[in-house]
Write a protein that holds these residues in place. Sequence first.
Motif, PDB file in Angstrom:
ATOM      1  N   LEU A  98      -9.489  -2.425   0.469  1.00 14.80           N
ATOM      2  CA  LEU A  98     -10.473  -2.180  -0.593  1.00 14.80           C
ATOM      3  C   LEU A  98     -10.340  -0.763  -1.144  1.00 14.80           C
ATOM      4  N   GLN A  99     -10.128   0.202  -0.261  1.00 22.52           N
ATOM      5  CA  GLN A  99      -9.940   1.585  -0.704  1.00 22.52           C
ATOM      6  C   GLN A  99      -8.737   1.715  -1.624  1.00 22.52           C
ATOM      7  N   CYS A 100      -7.640   1.033  -1.272  1.00 20.27           N
ATOM      8  CA  CYS A 100      -6.431   1.121  -2.088  1.00 20.27           C
ATOM      9  C   CYS A 100      -6.665   0.540  -3.484  1.00 20.27           C
ATOM     10  N   LEU A 101      -7.414  -0.530  -3.558  1.00 20.75           N
ATOM     11  CA  LEU A 101      -7.711  -1.136  -4.853  1.00 20.75           C
ATOM     12  C   LEU A 101      -8.487  -0.160  -5.734  1.00 20.75           C
ATOM     13  N   PHE A 102      -9.511   0.489  -5.174  1.00 22.58           N
ATOM     14  CA  PHE A 102     -10.296   1.464  -5.943  1.00 22.58           C
ATOM     15  C   PHE A 102      -9.444   2.664  -6.342  1.00 22.58           C
ATOM     16  N   PHE A 103      -8.612   3.135  -5.393  1.00 23.41           N
ATOM     17  CA  PHE A 103      -7.726   4.269  -5.676  1.00 23.41           C
ATOM     18  C   PHE A 103      -6.757   3.940  -6.804  1.00 23.41           C
ATOM     19  N   SER A 104      -6.189   2.738  -6.789  1.00 24.34           N
ATOM     20  CA  SER A 104      -5.231   2.343  -7.806  1.00 24.34           C
ATOM     21  C   SER A 104      -5.887   2.221  -9.172  1.00 24.34           C
TER      22      SER A 104
ATOM     23  N   LEU B 235      -2.722  -4.866  -9.779  1.00 27.55           N
ATOM     24  CA  LEU B 235      -2.797  -6.322  -9.593  1.00 27.55           C
ATOM     25  C   LEU B 235      -2.094  -6.743  -8.306  1.00 27.55           C
ATOM     26  N   LEU B 236      -0.975  -6.073  -8.009  1.00 31.95           N
ATOM     27  CA  LEU B 236      -0.236  -6.385  -6.788  1.00 31.95           C
ATOM     28  C   LEU B 236      -1.049  -6.037  -5.542  1.00 31.95           C
ATOM     29  N   SER B 237      -1.911  -5.022  -5.644  1.00 36.38           N
ATOM     30  CA  SER B 237      -2.715  -4.572  -4.496  1.00 36.38           C
ATOM     31  C   SER B 237      -3.690  -5.644  -4.009  1.00 36.38           C
ATOM     32  N   VAL B 238      -3.989  -6.619  -4.873  1.00 31.78           N
ATOM     33  CA  VAL B 238      -4.914  -7.688  -4.469  1.00 31.78           C
ATOM     34  C   VAL B 238      -4.313  -8.526  -3.350  1.00 31.78           C
ATOM     35  N   LEU B 239      -2.966  -8.607  -3.301  1.00 25.14           N
ATOM     36  CA  LEU B 239      -2.308  -9.425  -2.284  1.00 25.14           C
ATOM     37  C   LEU B 239      -2.545  -8.923  -0.865  1.00 25.14           C
ATOM     38  N   VAL B 240      -2.850  -7.636  -0.705  1.00 22.67           N
ATOM     39  CA  VAL B 240      -2.977  -7.080   0.649  1.00 22.67           C
ATOM     40  C   VAL B 240      -4.203  -7.625   1.378  1.00 22.67           C
ATOM     41  N   PHE B 241      -5.129  -8.243   0.658  1.00 28.18           N
ATOM     42  CA  PHE B 241      -6.317  -8.791   1.313  1.00 28.18           C
ATOM     43  C   PHE B 241      -5.979 -10.026   2.148  1.00 28.18           C
ATOM     44  N   ILE B 242      -4.767 -10.570   1.979  1.00 25.43           N
ATOM     45  CA  ILE B 242      -4.353 -11.723   2.792  1.00 25.43           C
ATOM     46  C   ILE B 242      -4.354 -11.353   4.273  1.00 25.43           C
ATOM     47  N   HIS B 243      -3.910 -10.135   4.594  1.00 20.34           N
ATOM     48  CA  HIS B 243      -3.766  -9.732   5.999  1.00 20.34           C
ATOM     49  C   HIS B 243      -5.098  -9.712   6.749  1.00 20.34           C
TER      50      HIS B 243
ATOM     51  N   LEU C 156       0.836  -1.208   0.000  1.00 20.58           N
ATOM     52  CA  LEU C 156       0.000   0.000   0.000  1.00 20.58           C
ATOM     53  C   LEU C 156       0.871   1.258   0.000  1.00 20.58           C
ATOM     54  N   GLN C 157       1.940   1.233   0.756  1.00 21.08           N
ATOM     55  CA  GLN C 157       2.805   2.401   0.841  1.00 21.08           C
ATOM     56  C   GLN C 157       3.521   2.658  -0.487  1.00 21.08           C
ATOM     57  N   LEU C 158       3.984   1.605  -1.142  1.00 22.33           N
ATOM     58  CA  LEU C 158       4.626   1.751  -2.447  1.00 22.33           C
ATOM     59  C   LEU C 158       3.668   2.386  -3.444  1.00 22.33           C
ATOM     60  N   ARG C 159       2.409   1.977  -3.382  1.00 22.74           N
ATOM     61  CA  ARG C 159       1.411   2.542  -4.317  1.00 22.74           C
ATOM     62  C   ARG C 159       1.255   4.041  -4.086  1.00 22.74           C
ATOM     63  N   HIS C 160       1.196   4.454  -2.837  1.00 18.17           N
ATOM     64  CA  HIS C 160       1.017   5.870  -2.528  1.00 18.17           C
ATOM     65  C   HIS C 160       2.269   6.677  -2.855  1.00 18.17           C
ATOM     66  N   TYR C 161       3.438   6.148  -2.510  1.00 19.52           N
ATOM     67  CA  TYR C 161       4.674   6.880  -2.765  1.00 19.52           C
ATOM     68  C   TYR C 161       4.892   7.097  -4.258  1.00 19.52           C
ATOM     69  N   LEU C 162       4.615   6.076  -5.057  1.00 13.29           N
ATOM     70  CA  LEU C 162       4.801   6.212  -6.495  1.00 13.29           C
ATOM     71  C   LEU C 162       3.824   7.234  -7.078  1.00 13.29           C
ATOM     72  N   PHE C 163       2.615   7.242  -6.552  1.00 13.05           N
ATOM     73  CA  PHE C 163       1.622   8.208  -7.030  1.00 13.05           C
ATOM     74  C   PHE C 163       2.041   9.638  -6.694  1.00 13.05           C
ATOM     75  N   ILE C 164       2.477   9.871  -5.438  1.00 12.37           N
ATOM     76  CA  ILE C 164       2.875  11.221  -5.029  1.00 12.37           C
ATOM     77  C   ILE C 164       4.144  11.657  -5.762  1.00 12.37           C
ATOM     78  N   GLY C 165       5.102  10.748  -5.883  1.00 19.23           N
ATOM     79  CA  GLY C 165       6.376  11.091  -6.495  1.00 19.23           C
ATOM     80  C   GLY C 165       6.278  11.414  -7.973  1.00 19.23           C
ATOM     81  N   THR C 166       5.266  10.878  -8.664  1.00 18.30           N
ATOM     82  CA  THR C 166       5.118  11.120 -10.105  1.00 18.30           C
ATOM     83  C   THR C 166       3.927  12.012 -10.431  1.00 18.30           C
TER      84      THR C 166
ATOM     85  N   ILE D  33      -9.458  12.072  -3.871  1.00 17.44           N
ATOM     86  CA  ILE D  33     -10.307  11.803  -2.700  1.00 17.44           C
ATOM     87  C   ILE D  33     -10.039  10.407  -2.151  1.00 17.44           C
ATOM     88  N   LEU D  34      -9.979   9.422  -3.054  1.00 14.51           N
ATOM     89  CA  LEU D  34      -9.710   8.053  -2.611  1.00 14.51           C
ATOM     90  C   LEU D  34      -8.305   7.928  -2.019  1.00 14.51           C
ATOM     91  N   GLN D  35      -7.356   8.673  -2.580  1.00 17.92           N
ATOM     92  CA  GLN D  35      -5.982   8.604  -2.092  1.00 17.92           C
ATOM     93  C   GLN D  35      -5.862   9.106  -0.658  1.00 17.92           C
TER      94      GLN D  35
END
Length: 507
Positions: free
Chosen positions: A377-383, A467-475, A295-305, A399-401
């Motif tokens: 779930l929020q991260c998946l929609f945001f991505s 696609l990678l964000s789907v893995l976070v539902f394991i937790h 989740l953090q990688l997704r946010h950092y890449l979005f902010i950085g670019t 807003i989702l971010q």
Amino acid sequence: MQGREVGSKMRYWLTLISGMLECLCFAGVVFGYTSLVFVLKEDQYFSELCSNNTVSNSSLVETDCRGQDEQFSLVFTIASFLNNFLSLINGYLFDRFGTMVTRLLGVSLYTTGTLFVAFSSAAYSLMLFPALSCIAVGGILLLMTNIQVGNLFAAHRSTIITFYNGAFDSSSGVFLIIKILHERGISLQSSFLALSLCSIIHVARTFLLMPRTHIPYPLPPRFTYGVNCGQADSYNVEQVKRTKEEDASGQGSSGKDETAKSDETEVENAEKVPSFRSCVLSWFFLWHLLWLSILQLRHYLFIGTLNSRLSRLARNDPTLVSQYTNAFAMTQLCGVLCAPWNGLILDRHKGKPRAPGETEQDADLRSSYLSLFLTSLQCLFFSICATIPVLPLQYITFILQVLNRSFLYGGNAAFVSIAFPSRHFGKLYGLVTSLSAVISLLQYPCISLVKGPLDGDPFYVDITLTLLSVLVFIHPVYVFIHCRRKARSRENIPPTDIGPTLAEAKL
């Protein structure tokens, strides 16, 4: 005695409110970097990396600033990496030396960073690297020492922790204010000098409204802290025994026997606390690390670019880029309003009767899996929204971010405080943050891939991360299964059918 309790309550509330303002105005300003980049570009930072190219079959000249954008992205990548990676050391310092030492270090780093920016210029653009890194690390230290304030209000502990993390997110709006002031003639140097002077407030709060060591949980009776309060904040099991013995004086021998038994139980429970190593080797820690890292990688890449992303979608129209940059920064201010929703989810069981045999930690864990699932779930929609290259849709992405980011960091701190012993909080919080920072370094090769072979189009990288964000539902699924198995074990289900306890859930 009643006057003393009223004074303590007043101090608790002053600590809570002042800590909220501190996190809101200072702690997470580095995540408003997109607004700062807009100002830095106007002040010609790294402008030597731009080049003029003549368009083929035309006399038009285009300015290619991909090198400048990549350098700005590298500044944020390093700052965000150190912000998390050094949390392991910061957590150890916090657990070992206490609040005062940790805060003074944080204030020193923060002040150094703001002074570096204040005295930098286009000719000394490289000063941004140590400056933003110091601001990031100093800010996370301020947040780390404030998280324990939730221990003062046991019934709303998770809500306060998430509220503080929401304020941390919203503080990114400070760079928006600097951008607006810059457009009205206030120099970048003046704004950062003002931030430097505010460090006086941080130092005063360290001595007046924060403990020298730690705020324990559960909170002992008559706990106090701050200036002229002696060693009242140095709480341990022996102190509890002495307090109970004093309270039991004047009682019959039966009362003394009960007190002695209570003391023995207290010491015995303290000895049963899982070791730091067993916590690190638990499945809880592993899945939580995976959850936070992705989740953090997704946010950092979005902010950085984001600046280059908006420039591409707006076809390099500076007015449109400024408009969307302001919209993004404005949504970040709402983080402090979004985060408490997660806290209310985590604290929804407080004040309600627990199931027979259910401990407070079991009840807290039972509330946490819904929070973890909603954050995923929020991260998946945001991505998904970030992947679609439509400029107006980015308003929904913003807003989702901010909603997801508020849930993410508040939920991270709350889960670590719930799932593991409080004596290991600083080290575990620091370790999981540091390890996730190593994963977040992947943002730079991703950015290089976008700037190079993909010719500035992040679509395929966004698809991969979605696609990678789907893995976070394991937790959340694992926490849910663990809680169900614990509930079954309390209903006398045979041991072969029950799952691992916290201490047994090892790799």
